[in-house]
Scaffold this active site. Structure first.
Site, short mmCIF file in Angstrom:
data_model
loop_
_atom_site.label_atom_id
_atom_site.label_comp_id
_atom_site.label_asym_id
_atom_site.label_seq_id
_atom_site.Cartn_x
_atom_site.Cartn_y
_atom_site.Cartn_z
N TYR A 100 0.79 -1.23 0.00
CA TYR A 100 0.00 0.00 0.00
C TYR A 100 0.82 1.28 0.00
CZ TYR A 100 0.02 0.26 5.27
OH TYR A 100 0.33 0.34 6.61
N GLU A 101 0.11 2.37 -0.27
CA GLU A 101 0.72 3.70 -0.42
C GLU A 101 1.87 3.66 -1.42
OE1 GLU A 101 1.06 6.50 2.66
OE2 GLU A 101 -0.57 5.62 3.82
N GLY A 102 1.66 2.92 -2.47
CA GLY A 102 2.70 2.80 -3.50
C GLY A 102 3.48 1.52 -3.29
N GLN A 125 7.66 2.37 -6.05
CA GLN A 125 8.77 3.12 -5.43
C GLN A 125 10.00 3.04 -6.33
OE1 GLN A 125 7.84 4.92 -2.98
NE2 GLN A 125 5.97 3.76 -2.54
#
Lengths: 380, 322, 249
Positions: free
Chosen positions: A363-365, A370
């Site tokens: 999650y969150e990328g 990344q």
């Protein structure tokens, strides 16, 4: 000059988070994970202690603390309970940060202050069933109706969906403009037309509430749009840069929590005539884990420091998030291994930490996203 | 140097700890070339006072009077200090218990005496006057010197063997002028009259390994047979299986019995901290890796379901034969 | 009404204790310094009393005897919520010395209630509270397991063998508190931590006085012999050992 010393305040903040985690969160963390029960009392206590609005300026009723303090606190909380950690991270780094940086005075007065005080919780709604890593493909529409926007669509995997009162929603207003037609909106959860899907039955971080959120003809006041028309995608990306530091610290905490338990266990458990720590295969595993955690911590602190200095930190935070999440998976897996049979049962915590580590890579990328960010930065 | 030993009495009666104190005072006064003089405050019958002479008190002083009915630390300290000075005692000794901790520091300031809290042995030397005690919660041993002419020492629980050294019994009423009391006791709440956990020589204690509060029958029976008090670990009192009064450990009671039976107790540091001054620890546990075996002197690996009834039987047999 | 909480600066209780080569002192390198656990509970209770007093208790001061290096510990107390701190600038040589210094400060600044912990976790002295009271010619109540504020008076619950007493006293009074005075030490809120540096920390010069005791040397306790295991089938053997070998039954 490099200064690796923490200030007295940073140490006190770290200690306060550690005390709350080791004394209070530990009491029912296994039970809440099993029952997928939201930590209502704990969130209330953490709010009272000031952990939910750490970074918001004092003029908006926040703690006015620096990001380094935030990393330290996030690590300590997540060593024991990363579900509380993720509530803390979403509230602090995504919702509060986004509002403080880009909101108008009126928006901040109305929405930021209660969030900073921890009286209300926030949620960040970006992901959709068909758009995760590829965030430009927003299908949720926010139609410009003159003095309001009409919101229609579905958001997925939303942390705090049920417990939050304030949503930051990313939606498409001008699909023909591509990602430049995306906007960010402050939406109050009790607005008519919002329904929640069932509570997701997750692999880990089960104590945090995750739901899909459906918008059917939801009216959002014009003044609730954040910044100028078409700023939404940039808003999301900029906000996620800071969010990464929170999640990186959470992953760091999951790793260091598992490591501390494995280290303790290795000094108590005996096999083949001595404590297993004295067998090189185990000692070397712990050594590798220690180095990985030290690296992850340094990456988190560097990204935090850059943010505090007002310097660009997007690449640093991507490195921290990707690395911390990946080593969290490795470290927790080894921690279970070191515990042997005991590592496989809930009572010893490490199996839960291993299940939790997996989400930090997603999650969150995702770790892959990344790497896209990091590799692009190499060409600059 | 003579020693004034303050012996607390409980409703006119002395306890084993009182005799330990007098034994210590007698030995110390012997080393120092002086007398051991006992002092008690409150109404105590002559036959009871005479017991102190059995352990070497050459004179037993009594302070009586309404002014001393309540334990006002200031008044008691004043009386103890006055008695010490009137009887030429440079050393004042008392127990390091609730009352001793309240009185000893005040006596020390009154007499301008250095204070050692919790001595664990007789003075190592007299010139200089050095006494052994535990420091850092027992992680190390310190030797503390008292530099002043007057000295106050409080004795740690269960640190000195009782030794009979009978001397002629001499009793004396000590007249102590009491100042006005500045404290007021408005209520006394006696929770229990049964054998106090902190006084018991034998303690039988149960932990989570007992599995349920319903299983305490055999444990209580063992305690009964041995004349022991019952205790428990923190999880047991947290679960409500046993009363909080029985909880021993860092956040509960600290005890120092002769024998501590730890049944189904894993031996977490916080629990052991409460019982580490016991003379002997006996542990029964199914887990051979349980940390309690590091602290115990004797151990049995086995299921309490079978071992505990056996212990009750053997305890009965042992008592019958002794 | 004002409350003074006396605190001492001690090594964290999980510290592994090592002695210096000459065995005359304890090796303090790398030690984490904290508020003495009993004093921390005392401060927590003082905060609770102030919050529940409806404004009648309006100041909590913490005081310690120590050099500049103890100031972080004082600031931790300020972070928890004390209103101001006082540091008497000298090495705390012994309990008598410390009590005398605090007594001197109290001549300038009166407090209705003074709270001390019953013991300090470093040298395990149980003295400062009682000594302080004697210096002040004030009443002291020891083994206090609870303090409440009723009407305008402090009411103390004092532990006695087999129960407890309810005690009140003239002010100024010294309450020497034990475990139970508060359930857990209070965790400082973020706001408190950030405000700590802004609260007054007064540094006072010490008075000339002699310490009456001194630690002359230390030693490590002898390691305990390993546990003697008894067969579960042969419980009689346990009682025999307890009787003949350990001589406790």
């Amino acid at each position: 000059m490099i200064n690796f010393e923490f200030t007295e305040e940073q140490i006190m903040i770290q200690q306060a988070a550690r005390d709350y985690a080791q004394r209070e969160l530990i009491k029912d963390v296994i039970e809440r994970d099993e029952k997928a029960e939201f930590p209502t009392e704990h969130i209330k206590n953490l709010a009272e202690l000031g952990f939910l609005g750490m970074l918001v300026g004092e003029e908006w009723d926040g703690g006015g603390m620096d990001t380094v303090s935030y990393v330290l606190a996030m690590e300590e909380i997540s060593k024991v309970d990363s579900s509380c950690g993720v509530v803390m991270s979403v509230n602090n780094s995504l919702v509060c940060y986004g509002l403080e940086k880009y909101g108008t005075d009126a928006q901040r007065e109305k929405y930021l202050k209660p969030l900073a005080r921890g009286e209300k919780i926030g949620a960040f709604l970006l992901s959709e069933p068909e758009a995760g890593s590829d965030a430009t493909k927003q299908r949720t529409i926010a139609e410009d109706k003159g003095d309001y926007y009409l919101l229609n669509g579905t958001k997925n995997w939303i942390t705090n969906a049920n417990s939050a009162s304030t949503y930051l929603v990313i939606a498409h207003t001008h699909p023909e403009k591509g990602h430049r037609g995306i906007n960010a909106f402050i939406v109050e959860k009790d607005t008519p037309g919002i329904t929640l899907g069932p509570h997701e039955n997750k692999m880990g971080m089960r104590s945090s509430d995750t739901h899909s959120v459906m918008f059917t003809d939801v009216k959002v006041p014009k003044e609730n749009r954040i910044a100028e028309d078409g700023f939404g995608f940039k808003f999301a990306m900029k906000t996620l840069e800071g969010g990464r530091i929170g999640i990186a610290s959470q992953a760091l905490g999951i790793a260091s929590g598992a490591f501390e338990r494995a280290l303790q266990y290795s000094q108590e458990r005996k096999a083949f005539g001595t404590e297993i720590f004295n067998h090189q295969s185990v000692a070397f595993k712990l050594s590798d884990m220690a180095v990985k955690i030290e690296n992850a911590r340094n990456l988190c602190l560097k990204a935090a420091w850059l943010k505090d200095q007002g310097k660009p930190y997007g690449t640093a935070s991507a490195m921290a998030k990707q690395y911390a999440a990946d080593i969290a998976m490795e470290v927790t897996t080894e921690a279970v291994q070191i515990h042997g049979g005991y590592g496989f049962v809930k009572e010893y915590h490490v199996e839960r930490l291993m299940r939790e580590a997996k989400l930090t890579q997603i999650y969150e990328g995702t770790s892959e996203v990344q790497k896209i960010i990091i590799s692009r930065s190499l060409l600059k | 140097m003579s020693v004034l030993v303050y012996t607390e009495n409980w409703d006119g009666k002395f306890k084993k700890s009182s005799f330990e104190l007098v034994s210590y005072a007698h030995a110390m006064s012997g080393q120092a070339g002086g007398e051991a003089i006992a002092l008690t405050i409150g109404e105590v019958a002559n036959e009871e006072l005479e017991k102190l002479a059995q352990y070497g008190a050459t004179k037993v002083l009594s302070i009586v009077g309404d002014a001393y009915k309540e334990m006002d630390a200031a008044l008691y300290a004043q009386a103890v200090a006055a008695a010490a000075q009137a009887n030429g005692c440079e050393i004042v000794l008392m127990a390091n218990n609730n009352e001793g901790k309240g009185i000893a520091p005040r006596v020390a300031v009154k007499l301008k005496a250095g204070l050692v809290s919790g001595a664990t042995a007789l003075a190592q030397s007299f010139d200089p006057f050095v006494v052994r005690k535990n420091v850092f919660n027992g992680k190390a041993i310190g030797y503390q010197q008292i530099k002043s002419a007057n000295k106050v020492v409080t004795l740690a629980q269960n640190s000195f063997e009782i030794m009979e050294n009978p001397v002629a019994f001499v009793a004396e009423i000590f007249d102590a002028d009491a100042a006005e009391s500045k404290t007021n006791v408005s209520a006394v709440d006696k929770v229990t009259d049964k054998l106090l956990l902190t006084d018991a020589e034998i303690v039988v204690s149960g932990g989570r390994g007992m599995k349920s509060g319903d299983n305490w029958g055999p444990l209580e029976e063992l305690a009964n047979v041995l004349g022991a008090a019952t205790a428990c670990s923190r999880p047991v009192s947290d679960e409500g299986w046993r009363s909080h009064e029985e909880h021993v450990g860092q956040t509960g009671k600290i005890i120092a019995p002769d024998v501590y039976f730890a049944l189904g107790i894993s031996g977490a540091i916080q629990h052991i901290a409460g019982v580490s001054s016991s003379k002997v620890i006996v542990a029964v546990n199914t887990d051979p890796e349980a940390p309690v075996f590091e602290a115990a002197d004797y151990g049995i690996i086995g299921d309490l379901k079978t071992v505990l009834p056996r212990m009750v039987e053997e305890a009965k047999a042992f008592k019958a034969n002794s | 009404m004002k409350i003074l909480v006396c605190i001492s600066n001690v090594p964290d209780t999980t510290t592994k204790i090592k002695l210096n080569g000459d065995q005359k002192s304890v090796d303090m390198t790398g030690v984490q310094w904290v508020i003495n656990p009993w004093d921390e509970l005392a401060l927590t209770r003082a905060m609770e009393l102030k919050e529940q007093s409806g404004g009648k208790i309006d100041k909590i001061t913490v005081i310690t005897v120590g050099e500049k290096t103890v100031e972080p510990t004082l600031r931790k107390a300020l972070a928890v919520g004390a209103d101001n701190a006082v540091r008497i600038d000298t090495v705390p040589t012994d309990d008598y010395y410390v009590a005398a210094q605090i007594a001197e400060y109290l001549k300038k600044e009166p407090y209705e209630l003074i709270i001390t912990g019953i013991e300090s976790s470093d040298y395990n002295g149980s003295a400062v509270g009682g000594m302080l009271a004697e210096f002040l010619d004030a009443p002291s109540i020891s083994s206090v397991s609870n303090i409440s504020f009723e009407g305008d008076a402090f009411v103390m619950k004092k532990a006695i063998d087999g129960g407890n007493e309810t005690v009140t006293a003239d002010t100024p009074m010294v309450a020497v508190v034990q475990k139970g005075i508060a359930i857990d030490p209070r965790i400082p809120a973020m706001r408190g931590i950030m405000m700590a540096r802004k609260k007054p920390l007064l540094v006072e010069a010490p008075v000339e006085i002699e310490a009456l005791t001194e630690f002359v040397n230390f030693e490590m306790p002898k390691p305990k012999p390993p546990v003697k295991m008894v067969d579960a089938e042969n419980v009689a053997e346990l009682f025999r050992l307890l009787h003949e070998e350990a001589k406790v039954l």
